[in-house]
Scaffold this motif. Structure first.
Motif, mmCIF file in Angstrom:
data_model
loop_
_atom_site.group_PDB
_atom_site.id
_atom_site.type_symbol
_atom_site.label_atom_id
_atom_site.label_comp_id
_atom_site.label_asym_id
_atom_site.label_seq_id
_atom_site.Cartn_x
_atom_site.Cartn_y
_atom_site.Cartn_z
ATOM 1 N N HIS A 50 -57.006 1.186 61.747
ATOM 2 C CA HIS A 50 -55.553 0.435 60.776
ATOM 3 C C HIS A 50 -56.360 1.812 59.329
ATOM 4 O O HIS A 50 -56.909 1.342 59.171
ATOM 5 N N LEU A 51 -55.477 2.133 59.240
ATOM 6 C CA LEU A 51 -55.309 2.596 58.129
ATOM 7 C C LEU A 51 -54.044 2.506 56.708
ATOM 8 O O LEU A 51 -53.062 2.282 57.508
ATOM 9 N N ASP A 52 -54.668 1.436 55.534
ATOM 10 C CA ASP A 52 -53.303 1.039 55.395
ATOM 11 C C ASP A 52 -52.199 0.029 55.961
ATOM 12 O O ASP A 52 -51.434 -0.134 55.961
ATOM 13 N N GLY A 53 -53.042 -0.570 57.323
ATOM 14 C CA GLY A 53 -52.416 -1.610 57.655
ATOM 15 C C GLY A 53 -51.254 -0.757 59.189
ATOM 16 O O GLY A 53 -51.109 -1.369 59.964
ATOM 17 N N GLN A 54 -51.797 0.706 58.854
ATOM 18 C CA GLN A 54 -50.767 1.500 60.819
ATOM 19 C C GLN A 54 -52.159 2.194 61.201
ATOM 20 O O GLN A 54 -53.578 2.193 60.926
ATOM 21 N N PRO A 55 -51.757 1.879 62.774
ATOM 22 C CA PRO A 55 -53.306 2.240 63.443
ATOM 23 C C PRO A 55 -52.992 3.639 63.479
ATOM 24 O O PRO A 55 -52.252 3.857 63.544
ATOM 25 N N VAL A 56 -54.263 4.292 63.245
ATOM 26 C CA VAL A 56 -54.754 5.329 63.605
ATOM 27 C C VAL A 56 -55.823 6.242 64.040
ATOM 28 O O VAL A 56 -56.482 4.646 64.433
ATOM 29 N N ARG A 57 -56.096 7.326 64.094
ATOM 30 C CA ARG A 57 -57.245 7.247 65.480
ATOM 31 C C ARG A 57 -58.078 8.193 64.928
ATOM 32 O O ARG A 57 -57.816 8.957 64.085
ATOM 33 N N SER A 58 -58.767 7.648 64.622
ATOM 34 C CA SER A 58 -60.648 8.018 63.903
ATOM 35 C C SER A 58 -61.071 8.630 64.408
ATOM 36 O O SER A 58 -62.200 9.394 63.302
ATOM 37 N N CYS A 59 -61.135 9.344 65.552
ATOM 38 C CA CYS A 59 -61.549 10.823 66.290
ATOM 39 C C CYS A 59 -60.933 11.774 65.723
ATOM 40 O O CYS A 59 -61.393 12.906 64.692
ATOM 41 N N GLN A 60 -59.654 11.127 65.270
ATOM 42 C CA GLN A 60 -58.317 12.441 64.289
ATOM 43 C C GLN A 60 -58.706 12.461 62.537
ATOM 44 O O GLN A 60 -57.839 13.261 62.698
ATOM 45 N N THR A 61 -59.093 11.607 62.252
ATOM 46 C CA THR A 61 -58.977 11.360 61.036
ATOM 47 C C THR A 61 -60.223 11.860 59.960
ATOM 48 O O THR A 61 -60.986 10.699 60.127
ATOM 49 N N PRO A 62 -60.006 13.145 59.370
ATOM 50 C CA PRO A 62 -61.074 13.515 58.457
ATOM 51 C C PRO A 62 -61.135 12.386 57.107
ATOM 52 O O PRO A 62 -60.169 12.209 56.963
ATOM 53 N N VAL A 63 -62.437 12.494 57.269
ATOM 54 C CA VAL A 63 -62.782 11.198 56.103
ATOM 55 C C VAL A 63 -61.950 11.598 54.812
ATOM 56 O O VAL A 63 -61.540 10.523 54.141
ATOM 57 N N ASP A 64 -62.250 12.912 54.503
ATOM 58 C CA ASP A 64 -61.502 13.725 53.012
ATOM 59 C C ASP A 64 -59.913 13.459 52.851
ATOM 60 O O ASP A 64 -59.673 13.731 51.575
ATOM 61 N N SER A 65 -59.155 12.931 54.382
ATOM 62 C CA SER A 65 -57.998 12.546 54.141
ATOM 63 C C SER A 65 -58.034 10.976 53.772
ATOM 64 O O SER A 65 -56.660 10.203 53.959
ATOM 65 N N VAL A 66 -58.904 10.069 53.858
ATOM 66 C CA VAL A 66 -58.953 8.578 53.526
ATOM 67 C C VAL A 66 -58.189 8.508 51.987
ATOM 68 O O VAL A 66 -57.558 7.128 52.255
ATOM 69 N N GLY A 67 -58.863 8.960 51.258
ATOM 70 C CA GLY A 67 -58.689 8.520 49.955
ATOM 71 C C GLY A 67 -58.942 7.012 49.740
ATOM 72 O O GLY A 67 -60.188 6.373 50.177
ATOM 73 N N ASP A 68 -57.818 6.243 48.783
ATOM 74 C CA ASP A 68 -58.178 4.835 48.566
ATOM 75 C C ASP A 68 -57.947 3.762 49.337
ATOM 76 O O ASP A 68 -57.989 3.278 49.061
ATOM 77 N N SER A 69 -57.451 5.059 50.734
ATOM 78 C CA SER A 69 -56.767 3.776 52.140
ATOM 79 C C SER A 69 -57.233 2.458 52.653
ATOM 80 O O SER A 69 -58.977 2.943 52.053
ATOM 81 N N ALA A 70 -57.154 1.840 52.613
ATOM 82 C CA ALA A 70 -57.548 0.873 53.513
ATOM 83 C C ALA A 70 -58.052 0.574 54.584
ATOM 84 O O ALA A 70 -56.911 0.945 55.208
ATOM 85 N N ILE A 71 -59.293 0.541 55.493
ATOM 86 C CA ILE A 71 -59.586 0.824 56.731
ATOM 87 C C ILE A 71 -59.653 -0.579 56.655
ATOM 88 O O ILE A 71 -60.634 -0.744 56.528
ATOM 89 N N THR A 72 -59.459 -0.964 58.333
ATOM 90 C CA THR A 72 -59.930 -2.009 58.937
ATOM 91 C C THR A 72 -60.289 -1.992 60.097
ATOM 92 O O THR A 72 -59.483 -1.019 60.991
#
Length: 151
Positions: A50-72
């Protein structure tokens, strides 16, 4: 490059290339192996977080796009009411066969219940359609989601 990732309520400093997938920062850099590698293309759902509470595919989410978002990640999803209910239902319904896809399945299901507390079969089908279970436990997954939702 240095990044601070807020994972499960705790900041973690990582020194990785910005285009590295979040999945590899979690697994290889931080040793958080609950999130699984499946296909690497965002098609199977095994890597769901989860990125800010929403499901995302971590294999397609670059680290530099995460910013200050909360990861669960799966390691902390049980701290949410939906996650705890799902984990309990998963055990009671005996969803798991091989278990490889289950962290991604639970993360997607938790996102569904957060947004749709009383899902219909159509809601469940739509939310879970991007998660593949090679063992074919889809009926048990649906039953566990319904049990966790109290429907």
């Amino acid at each position: 490059m240095a990044f601070t990732l807020k994972i499960n309520g705790t900041p973690h400093d990582v020194d990785v290339d910005g285009d590295i997938p979040l999945l590899w920062a979690l697994r290889d850099t931080l040793g958080m192996t609950g999130t699984k590698f499946g296909c690497g293309r965002g098609l199977c759902g095994a890597c769901t977080v989860h990125l800010d509470g929403q499901p995302v595919r971590s294999c397609q989410t670059p680290v530099d796009s995460v910013g200050d978002s909360a990861i669960t990640t799966i390691e902390a999803i049980g701290q949410t009411p939906q996650g705890a209910a799902l984990q309990k239902a998963w055990l009671e319904v005996e969803v798991v066969q091989c278990g490889y896809c289950q962290s991604g399945q639970i993360m997607s299901a938790a996102g569904l219940l957060k947004d749709t507390p009383k899902p219909t079969d159509d809601d469940i089908n739509a939310a879970m359609s991007g998660n593949v279970c090679r063992c074919g436990t889809y009926q048990r997954i649906r039953a566990a989601i319904k049990q966790a939702a109290g429907v």
